[in-house]
Motif scaffolding. Sequence first.
Motif, PDB file in Angstrom:
ATOM      1  N   ASP A 122       0.825  -1.213   0.000  1.00  0.00           N
ATOM      2  CA  ASP A 122       0.000   0.000   0.000  1.00  0.00           C
ATOM      3  C   ASP A 122       0.857   1.261   0.000  1.00  0.00           C
ATOM      4  N   VAL A 126       0.867   4.191  -2.865  1.00  0.00           N
ATOM      5  CA  VAL A 126       0.603   5.600  -2.569  1.00  0.00           C
ATOM      6  C   VAL A 126       1.790   6.464  -2.987  1.00  0.00           C
ATOM      7  N   THR A 130       0.959   9.098  -6.100  1.00  0.00           N
ATOM      8  CA  THR A 130       0.792  10.494  -5.700  1.00  0.00           C
ATOM      9  C   THR A 130       2.009  11.316  -6.125  1.00  0.00           C
ATOM     10  N   THR A 139      -2.528  14.080  -6.681  1.00  0.00           N
ATOM     11  CA  THR A 139      -3.544  13.211  -6.080  1.00  0.00           C
ATOM     12  C   THR A 139      -3.611  11.911  -6.874  1.00  0.00           C
ATOM     13  N   PHE A 169      -7.131   3.601  -5.120  1.00  0.00           N
ATOM     14  CA  PHE A 169      -7.889   4.455  -4.196  1.00  0.00           C
ATOM     15  C   PHE A 169      -8.030   3.793  -2.828  1.00  0.00           C
ATOM     16  N   ALA A 170      -8.263   2.485  -2.798  1.00  0.00           N
ATOM     17  CA  ALA A 170      -8.390   1.769  -1.523  1.00  0.00           C
ATOM     18  C   ALA A 170      -7.068   1.795  -0.751  1.00  0.00           C
ATOM     19  N   ASN A 172      -4.782   4.092  -0.954  1.00  0.00           N
ATOM     20  CA  ASN A 172      -4.626   5.451  -0.463  1.00  0.00           C
ATOM     21  C   ASN A 172      -5.444   5.670   0.809  1.00  0.00           C
ATOM     22  N   GLU A 173      -6.662   5.159   0.819  1.00  0.00           N
ATOM     23  CA  GLU A 173      -7.511   5.290   2.007  1.00  0.00           C
ATOM     24  C   GLU A 173      -6.907   4.548   3.203  1.00  0.00           C
ATOM     25  N   ARG A 174      -6.385   3.350   2.975  1.00  0.00           N
ATOM     26  CA  ARG A 174      -5.776   2.585   4.077  1.00  0.00           C
ATOM     27  C   ARG A 174      -4.562   3.317   4.642  1.00  0.00           C
ATOM     28  N   GLU A 176      -4.007   6.598   4.452  1.00  0.00           N
ATOM     29  CA  GLU A 176      -4.526   7.784   5.149  1.00  0.00           C
ATOM     30  C   GLU A 176      -4.978   7.432   6.563  1.00  0.00           C
ATOM     31  N   ARG A 177      -5.706   6.328   6.704  1.00  0.00           N
ATOM     32  CA  ARG A 177      -6.174   5.906   8.035  1.00  0.00           C
ATOM     33  C   ARG A 177      -4.995   5.581   8.952  1.00  0.00           C
ATOM     34  N   GLN A 186      -1.715  13.746   6.449  1.00  0.00           N
ATOM     35  CA  GLN A 186      -2.501  12.923   5.550  1.00  0.00           C
ATOM     36  C   GLN A 186      -1.873  12.871   4.170  1.00  0.00           C
TER      37      GLN A 186
END
Length: 188
Positions: A122, A126, A130, A139, A169-170, A172-174, A176-177, A186
């Motif tokens: 991941d 990212v 990015t 982005t 996208f998933a 990136n979300e993981r 970010e969390r 972030q």
Amino acid sequence: MGLTAWAYSLSESLLSEPLPRRWAHSLGVAKRAQSLRLILGNDAELLEAAAVLHDIGYSPSIAATGFHPLDGARFLRDQEGADERVVRLVAHHSCALLEADERGLRQELETEFALERPELVDALIVSDMTTTPDGERTTPAARLEEIVQRYGPDTIVGRFIQRAAPEIFAANERVERRMAAAGGAQPM
């Protein structure tokens, strides 16, 4: 020489002259990987090394199959005796299995190179997705659009990146969390 110093030197030797824009991108991806150190722990150096090396398979001096993740990983393994985890990250960076599928090389990639820890996969996705071709921050949505426009929607790369978009996208979300939970800045 330490892992990251070796990785920067090797990547520069393979990319800076024949592919200066690819070299700039690789430096940007490594810088992005550095920004994720907070969530990488003892693997921060490993990820930075993989980040700066991720596109060496584009180098004309080592490109063999035309599929840069496979060419780069084979070179690192066979010619450089590189750290196995770095090799696996290079082999599988940014949803490479999906592109391998488009190229008819999925079985080769899966057979030769195991996947690395999902958190590192991941983080490399990212870092790559990015970073613009010129090494600047962007982005994931803008990066995906740029790739589709550059290659065309109906090319191998265009088709693959559109298939990979949900996973990018998933990832990136993981990340970010994980960064938020660790109290860090972030990602985009």
